[in-house]
Write an enzyme that holds these catalytic residues in place. Structure first.
Site, PDB file in Angstrom:
ATOM      1  N   HIS A  44      49.012  14.751 -64.996  1.00 57.03           N
ATOM      2  CA  HIS A  44      49.767  14.046 -63.740  1.00 57.03           C
ATOM      3  C   HIS A  44      50.849  13.143 -64.513  1.00 57.03           C
ATOM      4  CE1 HIS A  44      47.349  16.300 -61.967  1.00 57.03           C
ATOM      5  NE2 HIS A  44      46.346  15.745 -61.259  1.00 57.03           N
ATOM      6  N   ASN A  80      44.530  23.349 -58.252  1.00 56.94           N
ATOM      7  CA  ASN A  80      44.894  23.972 -58.621  1.00 56.94           C
ATOM      8  C   ASN A  80      43.752  25.080 -59.007  1.00 56.94           C
ATOM      9  OD1 ASN A  80      44.103  25.020 -61.429  1.00 56.94           O
ATOM     10  ND2 ASN A  80      44.674  22.513 -61.863  1.00 56.94           N
ATOM     11  N   CYS A 100      55.449  25.411 -64.213  1.00 65.32           N
ATOM     12  CA  CYS A 100      54.208  25.055 -64.612  1.00 65.32           C
ATOM     13  C   CYS A 100      53.998  27.087 -65.013  1.00 65.32           C
ATOM     14  CB  CYS A 100      53.013  24.302 -65.208  1.00 65.32           C
ATOM     15  SG  CYS A 100      52.016  25.098 -66.670  1.00 65.32           S
ATOM     16  N   GLU A 146      50.801  13.653 -58.655  1.00 62.60           N
ATOM     17  CA  GLU A 146      52.121  13.892 -59.700  1.00 62.60           C
ATOM     18  C   GLU A 146      52.931  13.792 -58.952  1.00 62.60           C
ATOM     19  OE1 GLU A 146      52.105  18.207 -61.096  1.00 62.60           O
ATOM     20  OE2 GLU A 146      54.137  17.923 -60.820  1.00 62.60           O
TER      21      GLU A 146
END
Ligand code: SF4
Length: 282
Positions: A75, A224, A194, A127
């Site tokens: 992160h 995620n 990403c 992050e």
């Protein structure tokens, strides 16, 4: 019963690299203690294994003593924390994911003339704290287009729109389009999402449409993984998010013909294999 595993299930490149760096330090001890700043991976089973090998997890950077190794997780960290660690002669092993690093540097470069950063992400995510620390001209973090609408934008001002790497691309593009359509502000849009996240989500979506039930494997505190479960649920397919095989509702699953399995970017292969074995035992 047929069990189908998503091709992208499990570690992404950034997590894999961070764990490889930590494994290297643990496997070749040089007498300096090893610290991590917060969980190196959002998976309690893996963290327990590292703790047993002597890796110390702290949340406050001030707790890392001079001369100790500290592994920066995928992160990333804020630039202020990095500077304070360097000033205290802590041995930094930077395992910030190259994609997160790229996002930090893009933000730094694009806000150098004072443009305000509008960051689409989770305000309390580490992050995000790292990303906004690279903004040169102020920042605003928002989690939805409604939240952004509540933030007054000054006509004529320059803004830089970016996203936390794991955010949903479709929603981000819609936000970017809305901002571009205003016409009274200048907006630079940065490409920071990403592909690992996008690929996992796309595959999970497709798989969910072709099975009777989905199992999503990964830590409950992994953003995620939770989002994967959300993407699957949005398809209307029944879904269960589990951390380990023991949490599978086997009685309920026995009645399904096709079960799809996917896993977050921080889920070790071992845990995925155990879930597969549990399902195949049906
Ligand atoms: S999801 Fe992407 S940005 Fe995040 S650690 Fe993995 S590879 Fe890096």
């Amino acid at each position: 019963m047929e069990v189908i595993l998503a091709e992208t299930a499990g570690f992404c490149m950034g997590v894999d690299m961070a764990l490889t760096k930590l494994d290297h330090l643990v496997g070749e001890p040089d007498g300096h203690p090893i610290y991590i700043l917060g969980p190196i991976i959002h998976n309690p089973q893996v963290l327990k294994r590292y703790a047993e090998k002597g890796v110390v997890m702290v949340h406050d950077p001030a707790e890392v003593p001079a001369g100790a190794h500290v592994v920066i997780r995928a992160h990333g960290i804020t630039r202020q924390v990095e500077e304070s660690l360097r000033a205290r002669n802590v041995l930094i092993k930077d395992a910030t994911c190259p994609r997160v690093k790229k996002a930090q540097l893009l933000i730094e470069r694009n806000t150098a003339d004072g443009g305000e950063l509008l960051l689409y992400g989770e305000a309390d995510h580490p992050e995000v704290a790292g990303l906004v620390s690279y903004a040169q001209g102020g920042h605003f973090v928002f989690g939805s287009s409604e939240e952004l609408a509540g933030h007054a934008l000054t006509p004529g001002k320059r803004y830089v729109l970016a996203a936390q790497t794991t955010q949903d691309r479709v929603q981000f593009e819609s936000i970017a389009k809305d901002l571009a359509g205003r016409g009274d502000i200048e907006v630079a849009v940065l490409e920071t999402i990403c592909d690992a996240t996008k690929l996992r989500q796309t595959e999970a979506r497709d798989l969910a449409q072709n099975v009777d039930f989905m199992v999503v494997v990964g830590g409950y505190n992994s953003g995620n993984t939770r989002r994967l479960a959300q993407v699957v649920s949005e398809q209307g397919t029944p879904c269960k998010h589990v951390e380990t095989v023991d949490e599978l509702p086997l009685d309920e699953l026995a009645r399904y013909k096709r079960i799809g399995v996917t896993a977050g970017a921080s889920t070790p292969r071992l845990l995925i294999d155990e879930v597969l074995a549990g399902l195949e035992s049906l």
